[in-house]
Scaffold this motif. Structure first.
Motif, short mmCIF file in Angstrom:
data_model
loop_
_atom_site.label_atom_id
_atom_site.label_comp_id
_atom_site.label_asym_id
_atom_site.label_seq_id
_atom_site.Cartn_x
_atom_site.Cartn_y
_atom_site.Cartn_z
N HIS A 1 0.84 -1.21 0.00
CA HIS A 1 0.00 0.00 0.00
C HIS A 1 0.87 1.25 0.00
CE1 HIS A 1 -3.12 2.86 0.76
NE2 HIS A 1 -2.66 3.16 1.96
N ALA A 2 1.98 1.23 0.75
CA ALA A 2 2.89 2.39 0.73
C ALA A 2 3.36 2.66 -0.69
CB ALA A 2 4.08 2.14 1.67
N ARG A 3 3.69 1.60 -1.43
CA ARG A 3 4.14 1.79 -2.80
C ARG A 3 3.04 2.35 -3.68
NH1 ARG A 3 6.07 -3.60 -1.89
NH2 ARG A 3 8.25 -3.59 -1.25
N GLU A 4 1.79 1.87 -3.53
CA GLU A 4 0.73 2.36 -4.39
C GLU A 4 0.39 3.82 -4.09
OE1 GLU A 4 -2.96 0.23 -4.20
OE2 GLU A 4 -3.29 0.67 -2.07
N MET A 5 0.77 4.29 -2.88
CA MET A 5 0.57 5.70 -2.53
C MET A 5 1.79 6.54 -2.85
SD MET A 5 -2.51 5.81 -1.55
CE MET A 5 -2.62 7.46 -0.86
N GLY A 6 2.79 5.92 -3.52
CA GLY A 6 3.96 6.66 -3.98
C GLY A 6 5.00 6.90 -2.92
N LYS A 7 5.03 6.04 -1.88
CA LYS A 7 5.96 6.23 -0.77
C LYS A 7 6.87 5.02 -0.61
CE LYS A 7 4.42 10.28 0.30
NZ LYS A 7 5.25 11.49 0.13
N ASP A 8 8.01 5.24 0.04
CA ASP A 8 8.98 4.19 0.31
C ASP A 8 8.46 3.33 1.47
OD1 ASP A 8 11.18 2.64 1.07
OD2 ASP A 8 12.61 4.22 0.54
N PRO A 9 8.38 2.00 1.29
CA PRO A 9 7.84 1.16 2.35
C PRO A 9 8.86 0.71 3.39
CG PRO A 9 8.26 -0.17 0.43
CD PRO A 9 8.63 1.25 0.06
N ASP A 10 10.04 1.34 3.43
CA ASP A 10 11.02 0.96 4.43
C ASP A 10 10.42 1.10 5.82
OD1 ASP A 10 12.89 0.36 2.57
OD2 ASP A 10 14.02 2.22 2.75
N ARG A 11 11.01 0.39 6.78
CA ARG A 11 10.46 0.32 8.13
C ARG A 11 10.80 1.57 8.94
NH1 ARG A 11 8.55 -3.76 11.83
NH2 ARG A 11 9.49 -3.50 13.88
N ASP A 12 10.25 2.71 8.51
CA ASP A 12 10.35 3.93 9.29
C ASP A 12 9.40 3.83 10.48
OD1 ASP A 12 12.18 5.14 7.58
OD2 ASP A 12 10.59 5.91 6.27
N PRO A 13 9.59 4.65 11.52
CA PRO A 13 8.64 4.64 12.63
C PRO A 13 7.23 4.90 12.14
CG PRO A 13 10.59 5.91 13.21
CD PRO A 13 10.71 5.58 11.75
N PRO A 14 6.23 4.26 12.75
CA PRO A 14 4.85 4.47 12.30
C PRO A 14 4.40 5.91 12.54
CG PRO A 14 4.91 3.27 14.37
CD PRO A 14 6.32 3.36 13.90
N PHE A 15 3.46 6.36 11.73
CA PHE A 15 2.86 7.67 11.96
C PHE A 15 1.35 7.50 12.06
CE2 PHE A 15 2.70 7.34 7.36
CZ PHE A 15 1.50 7.95 7.01
N PHE A 16 0.71 8.47 12.71
CA PHE A 16 -0.70 8.33 13.05
C PHE A 16 -1.49 9.57 12.66
CE2 PHE A 16 1.79 5.76 15.88
CZ PHE A 16 1.05 4.60 16.05
N PHE A 17 -2.76 9.37 12.35
CA PHE A 17 -3.73 10.45 12.27
C PHE A 17 -4.93 10.02 13.11
CE2 PHE A 17 -4.27 7.65 8.65
CZ PHE A 17 -5.64 7.41 8.61
N THR A 18 -5.87 10.90 13.32
CA THR A 18 -6.98 10.60 14.22
C THR A 18 -8.33 10.84 13.55
OG1 THR A 18 -6.93 12.83 15.16
CG2 THR A 18 -5.64 11.13 16.29
N LYS A 19 -9.35 10.23 14.14
CA LYS A 19 -10.73 10.48 13.76
C LYS A 19 -11.53 10.74 15.02
CE LYS A 19 -10.78 7.35 9.69
NZ LYS A 19 -11.41 8.03 8.57
N PHE A 20 -12.63 11.48 14.87
CA PHE A 20 -13.53 11.67 15.99
C PHE A 20 -14.22 10.35 16.33
CE2 PHE A 20 -13.99 16.07 14.02
CZ PHE A 20 -13.08 16.65 14.90
N ALA A 21 -14.54 10.16 17.61
CA ALA A 21 -15.22 8.94 18.03
C ALA A 21 -16.55 8.77 17.31
CB ALA A 21 -15.42 8.94 19.54
N ASN A 22 -17.24 9.88 17.03
CA ASN A 22 -18.55 9.76 16.40
C ASN A 22 -18.47 9.46 14.91
OD1 ASN A 22 -17.82 12.25 15.40
ND2 ASN A 22 -19.41 13.40 16.47
N ALA A 23 -17.25 9.18 14.41
CA ALA A 23 -17.10 8.71 13.03
C ALA A 23 -17.42 7.22 12.90
CB ALA A 23 -15.68 8.98 12.52
N ILE A 24 -17.54 6.50 14.03
CA ILE A 24 -17.80 5.07 13.92
C ILE A 24 -19.22 4.81 13.42
CG2 ILE A 24 -16.15 4.54 15.76
CD1 ILE A 24 -18.64 3.63 17.42
N VAL A 25 -19.35 3.69 12.73
CA VAL A 25 -20.64 3.23 12.19
C VAL A 25 -20.67 1.72 12.38
CG1 VAL A 25 -22.14 3.15 10.17
CG2 VAL A 25 -20.49 5.00 10.39
N PRO A 26 -21.77 1.16 12.92
CA PRO A 26 -21.83 -0.29 13.05
C PRO A 26 -21.97 -0.98 11.70
CG PRO A 26 -23.93 0.69 13.64
CD PRO A 26 -22.97 1.83 13.42
N GLY A 27 -21.68 -2.26 11.67
CA GLY A 27 -21.84 -3.03 10.45
C GLY A 27 -23.28 -3.10 10.00
#
Length: 235
Positions: free
Chosen positions: A37-63
């Motif tokens: 997936h890193a490659r398909e997004m145009g990025k190097d997939p080397d094992r760099d430290p992970p990075f994070f983004f966030t979502k609001f809790a009310n973004a959840i939706v049940p199945g």
């Protein structure tokens, strides 16, 4: 002291085989945690430290829900993910102790306004409007560790209208669950109610109103989501 208005209660996620619910506090998402997936997004997939983004809790939706096609996008993407549900508090935890914080696991979708995300990325701006919006974090019922143990491998698959679009193995994660928890806990004290979306395999792509997405991970309750009409976003 009296509040001027009452906030809605915490969103609740289903727990498999139980009438109890998991109150969702925060949602953390790991970016580009599968090499392909890193490659398909145009990025190097080397094992760099992970990075994070966030979502609001009310973004959840049940199945088995219908989510409206979101406003201000023409490129609405699916991203199938393994979700970690945190049940114990912990900060700066050692990798070998990280799984002690886990309440359970679930199948999730990180829905993305890809055109907004990529435009922001190219301009060096935050991704918030591309990632963090209403109905952007569907989640199936959580299977507890007590009932099923920890997940370290097993197939993950997403189909759209029955056609396979994403297929990989949880073992392909660049940063596995315990490493991800331990690393994130260095920056934020993890709390009961936190969810961690662990990243998506290659094969992300767009959906349109009427499309049906189904996500499966071995051993977990499946997730089925239908894309509704755009006008339903503000209904």
């Amino acid at each position: 002291m009296t509040a001027i208005f009452t906030l809605p209660p915490h969103p609740l996620a289903l727990i498999e085989g139980s009438d109890e619910r998991f109150p969702v506090g925060r949602i953390f998402c790991v970016g580009r945690n599968y090499a392909a997936h890193a490659r398909e997004m145009g990025k190097d997939p080397d094992r760099d430290p992970p990075f994070f983004f966030t979502k609001f809790a009310n973004a959840i939706v049940p199945g088995d829900s219908t989510v409206p096609y979101p406003p201000e996008t023409a490129n609405y993407h699916y991203e199938a993910e393994l979700v970690i549900a945190i049940g114990q508090e912990g900060a700066a935890v050692a990798t070998e102790d990280a799984l002690d914080l886990v309440f359970g696991y679930a199948v999730g979708l990180d829905m993305t306004r890809r055109d907004i995300q990529l435009d922001a990325r190219e301009k060096g701006r935050p991704w918030d409007l591309g990632k963090n919006f209403a109905w952007s974090a569907p989640i199936a019922a959580i299977r507890t560790v007590q009932d099923g143990g920890h997940i370290t491998s097993g197939p993950i698959r997403l189909t759209v209208n029955g056609e396979v679009k994403q297929e990989a193995d949880i073992a392909d994660l660049i940063w596995d669950c315990q490493e991800t928890i331990a690393y994130l806990s260095r920056f934020e004290r993890l709390l009961p109610g936190d969810l961690i979306y662990t990243g998506t395999p290659a094969g992300v792509g767009p959906v349109q109103p009427g499309d049906v997405m189904e996500v499966t991970i071995a051993g977990l309750a499946p997730l089925k989501v239908t894309v509704g009409p755009r006008e339903a976003a503000f209904a």
